[in-house]
Motif scaffolding. Structure first.
Motif, PDB file in Angstrom:
ATOM      1  N   LEU A 189       0.636  -0.512  -9.013  1.00 52.86           N
ATOM      2  CA  LEU A 189       0.546   0.403 -10.148  1.00 52.86           C
ATOM      3  C   LEU A 189       0.152   1.810  -9.718  1.00 52.86           C
ATOM      4  O   LEU A 189       0.489   2.781 -10.395  1.00 52.86           O
ATOM      5  CB  LEU A 189      -0.485  -0.116 -11.158  1.00 52.86           C
ATOM      6  CG  LEU A 189      -0.133  -1.390 -11.929  1.00 52.86           C
ATOM      7  CD1 LEU A 189      -1.253  -1.730 -12.903  1.00 52.86           C
ATOM      8  CD2 LEU A 189       1.178  -1.232 -12.679  1.00 52.86           C
ATOM      9  N   LEU A 190      -0.556   1.931  -8.605  1.00 49.79           N
ATOM     10  CA  LEU A 190      -1.039   3.232  -8.175  1.00 49.79           C
ATOM     11  C   LEU A 190       0.138   4.147  -7.842  1.00 49.79           C
ATOM     12  O   LEU A 190       0.970   3.817  -6.996  1.00 49.79           O
ATOM     13  CB  LEU A 190      -1.946   3.075  -6.947  1.00 49.79           C
ATOM     14  CG  LEU A 190      -2.657   4.335  -6.460  1.00 49.79           C
ATOM     15  CD1 LEU A 190      -3.631   4.831  -7.524  1.00 49.79           C
ATOM     16  CD2 LEU A 190      -3.384   4.060  -5.156  1.00 49.79           C
ATOM     17  N   ARG A 191       0.200   5.315  -8.486  1.00 48.88           N
ATOM     18  CA  ARG A 191       1.317   6.241  -8.307  1.00 48.88           C
ATOM     19  C   ARG A 191       0.933   7.451  -7.457  1.00 48.88           C
ATOM     20  O   ARG A 191       1.757   8.305  -7.191  1.00 48.88           O
ATOM     21  CB  ARG A 191       1.825   6.692  -9.677  1.00 48.88           C
ATOM     22  CG  ARG A 191       2.247   5.527 -10.543  1.00 48.88           C
ATOM     23  CD  ARG A 191       2.496   5.917 -11.983  1.00 48.88           C
ATOM     24  NE  ARG A 191       3.755   6.616 -12.126  1.00 48.88           N
ATOM     25  CZ  ARG A 191       3.885   7.795 -12.714  1.00 48.88           C
ATOM     26  NH1 ARG A 191       2.810   8.426 -13.159  1.00 48.88           N
ATOM     27  NH2 ARG A 191       5.064   8.361 -12.822  1.00 48.88           N
ATOM     28  N   THR A 192      -0.324   7.503  -7.032  1.00 46.39           N
ATOM     29  CA  THR A 192      -0.784   8.614  -6.200  1.00 46.39           C
ATOM     30  C   THR A 192       0.012   8.663  -4.900  1.00 46.39           C
ATOM     31  O   THR A 192       0.232   7.634  -4.248  1.00 46.39           O
ATOM     32  CB  THR A 192      -2.276   8.461  -5.881  1.00 46.39           C
ATOM     33  OG1 THR A 192      -3.009   8.394  -7.107  1.00 46.39           O
ATOM     34  CG2 THR A 192      -2.779   9.619  -5.046  1.00 46.39           C
ATOM     35  N   ILE A 211       7.790  16.854  -8.456  1.00 44.52           N
ATOM     36  CA  ILE A 211       6.381  16.802  -8.824  1.00 44.52           C
ATOM     37  C   ILE A 211       5.760  15.497  -8.353  1.00 44.52           C
ATOM     38  O   ILE A 211       6.462  14.536  -8.013  1.00 44.52           O
ATOM     39  CB  ILE A 211       6.205  16.932 -10.353  1.00 44.52           C
ATOM     40  CG1 ILE A 211       6.863  15.758 -11.085  1.00 44.52           C
ATOM     41  CG2 ILE A 211       6.745  18.265 -10.846  1.00 44.52           C
ATOM     42  CD1 ILE A 211       6.621  15.748 -12.584  1.00 44.52           C
ATOM     43  N   GLU A 212       4.445  15.468  -8.324  1.00 44.74           N
ATOM     44  CA  GLU A 212       3.740  14.228  -8.046  1.00 44.74           C
ATOM     45  C   GLU A 212       3.961  13.264  -9.212  1.00 44.74           C
ATOM     46  O   GLU A 212       3.991  13.668 -10.377  1.00 44.74           O
ATOM     47  CB  GLU A 212       2.245  14.499  -7.872  1.00 44.74           C
ATOM     48  CG  GLU A 212       1.900  15.360  -6.674  1.00 44.74           C
ATOM     49  CD  GLU A 212       2.190  14.648  -5.354  1.00 44.74           C
ATOM     50  OE1 GLU A 212       1.982  13.424  -5.273  1.00 44.74           O
ATOM     51  OE2 GLU A 212       2.638  15.321  -4.412  1.00 44.74           O
ATOM     52  N   ALA A 213       4.098  11.990  -8.879  1.00 44.31           N
ATOM     53  CA  ALA A 213       4.379  11.002  -9.918  1.00 44.31           C
ATOM     54  C   ALA A 213       3.235  10.868 -10.912  1.00 44.31           C
ATOM     55  O   ALA A 213       3.436  10.384 -12.029  1.00 44.31           O
ATOM     56  CB  ALA A 213       4.688   9.650  -9.274  1.00 44.31           C
ATOM     57  N   VAL A 214       2.029  11.292 -10.530  1.00 47.21           N
ATOM     58  CA  VAL A 214       0.903  11.239 -11.452  1.00 47.21           C
ATOM     59  C   VAL A 214       0.907  12.414 -12.422  1.00 47.21           C
ATOM     60  O   VAL A 214       0.133  12.434 -13.385  1.00 47.21           O
ATOM     61  CB  VAL A 214      -0.439  11.206 -10.684  1.00 47.21           C
ATOM     62  CG1 VAL A 214      -0.562   9.919  -9.888  1.00 47.21           C
ATOM     63  CG2 VAL A 214      -0.569  12.411  -9.761  1.00 47.21           C
ATOM     64  N   GLU A 215       1.756  13.418 -12.175  1.00 44.52           N
ATOM     65  CA  GLU A 215       1.854  14.564 -13.073  1.00 44.52           C
ATOM     66  C   GLU A 215       2.810  14.260 -14.223  1.00 44.52           C
ATOM     67  O   GLU A 215       3.634  13.345 -14.145  1.00 44.52           O
ATOM     68  CB  GLU A 215       2.367  15.796 -12.324  1.00 44.52           C
ATOM     69  CG  GLU A 215       1.474  16.290 -11.203  1.00 44.52           C
ATOM     70  CD  GLU A 215       2.088  17.479 -10.491  1.00 44.52           C
ATOM     71  OE1 GLU A 215       2.728  18.321 -11.161  1.00 44.52           O
ATOM     72  OE2 GLU A 215       1.965  17.549  -9.260  1.00 44.52           O
ATOM     73  N   ARG A 216       2.717  15.059 -15.254  1.00 43.44           N
ATOM     74  CA  ARG A 216       3.651  14.951 -16.373  1.00 43.44           C
ATOM     75  C   ARG A 216       4.659  16.086 -16.288  1.00 43.44           C
ATOM     76  O   ARG A 216       4.318  17.213 -15.939  1.00 43.44           O
ATOM     77  CB  ARG A 216       2.904  15.027 -17.705  1.00 43.44           C
ATOM     78  CG  ARG A 216       3.817  14.857 -18.919  1.00 43.44           C
ATOM     79  CD  ARG A 216       3.042  14.932 -20.211  1.00 43.44           C
ATOM     80  NE  ARG A 216       3.941  14.879 -21.349  1.00 43.44           N
ATOM     81  CZ  ARG A 216       4.346  13.762 -21.936  1.00 43.44           C
ATOM     82  NH1 ARG A 216       3.921  12.603 -21.486  1.00 43.44           N
ATOM     83  NH2 ARG A 216       5.168  13.789 -22.973  1.00 43.44           N
ATOM     84  N   ASP A 251       0.817  -1.204   0.000  1.00 45.20           N
ATOM     85  CA  ASP A 251       0.000   0.000   0.000  1.00 45.20           C
ATOM     86  C   ASP A 251       0.855   1.262   0.000  1.00 45.20           C
ATOM     87  O   ASP A 251       0.464   2.295  -0.541  1.00 45.20           O
ATOM     88  CB  ASP A 251      -0.920   0.017   1.230  1.00 45.20           C
ATOM     89  CG  ASP A 251      -1.973  -1.079   1.181  1.00 45.20           C
ATOM     90  OD1 ASP A 251      -2.424  -1.413   0.069  1.00 45.20           O
ATOM     91  OD2 ASP A 251      -2.329  -1.608   2.246  1.00 45.20           O
ATOM     92  N   VAL A 252       2.021   1.179   0.637  1.00 44.98           N
ATOM     93  CA  VAL A 252       2.886   2.344   0.780  1.00 44.98           C
ATOM     94  C   VAL A 252       4.309   1.952   0.398  1.00 44.98           C
ATOM     95  O   VAL A 252       4.817   0.921   0.845  1.00 44.98           O
ATOM     96  CB  VAL A 252       2.860   2.894   2.219  1.00 44.98           C
ATOM     97  CG1 VAL A 252       3.797   4.090   2.331  1.00 44.98           C
ATOM     98  CG2 VAL A 252       1.448   3.285   2.626  1.00 44.98           C
TER      99      VAL A 252
END
Length: 240
Positions: A212-215, A68-73, A38-39
């Motif tokens: 897979l979750l990058r949040t 940056i956040e990993a979900v950002e480009r 989870d973490v």
């Protein structure tokens, strides 16, 4: 002239807009594989810089320009953005984002980096994907399992002339990806290379060893210096 004194290696100005869009990522997962976690550990910017400095597409790291956040480009709109590399280091999971990896001209820098990483980390899973959207989409996919099973695929979507080494079905077996999951993702292993969902196969393989979750993850964005050959390949890929 840029602060690194290397502006002269580029044919286009820093403000020149990019003509194409794409994705470019290589992920390295070292054992013990954190599948189901989870973490993950916090991002390590010091190790991230070391990873950036070791890339064959990078002649030098000028500095970390943002986190940056990993979900950002990463910024990707002008020629100056071709000097940006994003690296995330979360424990045994490393992610490399570099537009130079997507070069479709036959040198296959994505495959070269995957080979280098596998030599240095033979127990790691290495999965890379790069796309360049032009009149059609050019795909390059690499998947390395530590048991020696490997896949390399590169070509234009919808076309038949692909460079291919390895078999998608062998990748599914090595990573324990079952028929139900493949069907759910719409991945037909019997499809022709130009029609196969390579990204779906890569996600299924990655999911078996890593979340897979990058949040919630962050990564470092570095401004780097390129050599003349890499700069030329970048301009050919994204501008010319």
């Amino acid at each position: 002239m840029g602060q690194d004194g290397a502006e002269g290696i580029w044919r286009h100005s820093a403000e020149r807009e990019l003509a194409r869009y794409g994705e470019f990522r290589l992920t390295v997962v070292e054992p013990p594989f954190p599948a189901g976690a989870d973490v993950l550990p916090d991002h390590d910017p010091v190790r991230a810089r070391e990873v950036a400095e070791a890339l064959g597409t990078v002649a030098g790291v000028l500095g970390e320009v943002s986190r940056i956040e990993a979900v950002e480009r990463m910024p990707f709109g002008t020629r100056a953005d071709l000097d940006l590399v994003g690296i995330g280091c979360w424990g045994g999971l490393t992610e490399i984002n570099d537009p130079a990896l997507a070069y479709p001209g036959g040198e296959f820098p994505l495959a070269n980096l995957a080979e280098e990483v596998s030599r240095r980390h033979p127990a790691a899973v290495v999965i890379g994907s790069a796309t360049v959207d032009q009149h059609a989409t050019h795909h390059t996919q690499v998947i390395h399992h530590p048991d020696g099973t490997r896949l390399f695929a590169s070509g234009w979507a919808g076309e038949g002339d692909w460079d291919l080494a390895g078999a998608p079905r062998e990748i599914a077996v090595a990573f324990g990806v079952g028929a139900d999951e493949l069907e759910e993702r719409g991945v037909d292993l019997d499809a022709e290379p130009g029609d196969l969902d390579w990204a779906g196969l890569a996600r299924a393989a990655l999911r078996s060893v890593s979340p897979l979750l990058r949040t919630g993850r962050t990564l470092s964005v570095f401004r780097v210096r390129r050599d003349g050959r890499t700069a030329g390949d970048l301009e050919e890929t994204w501008i010319d």
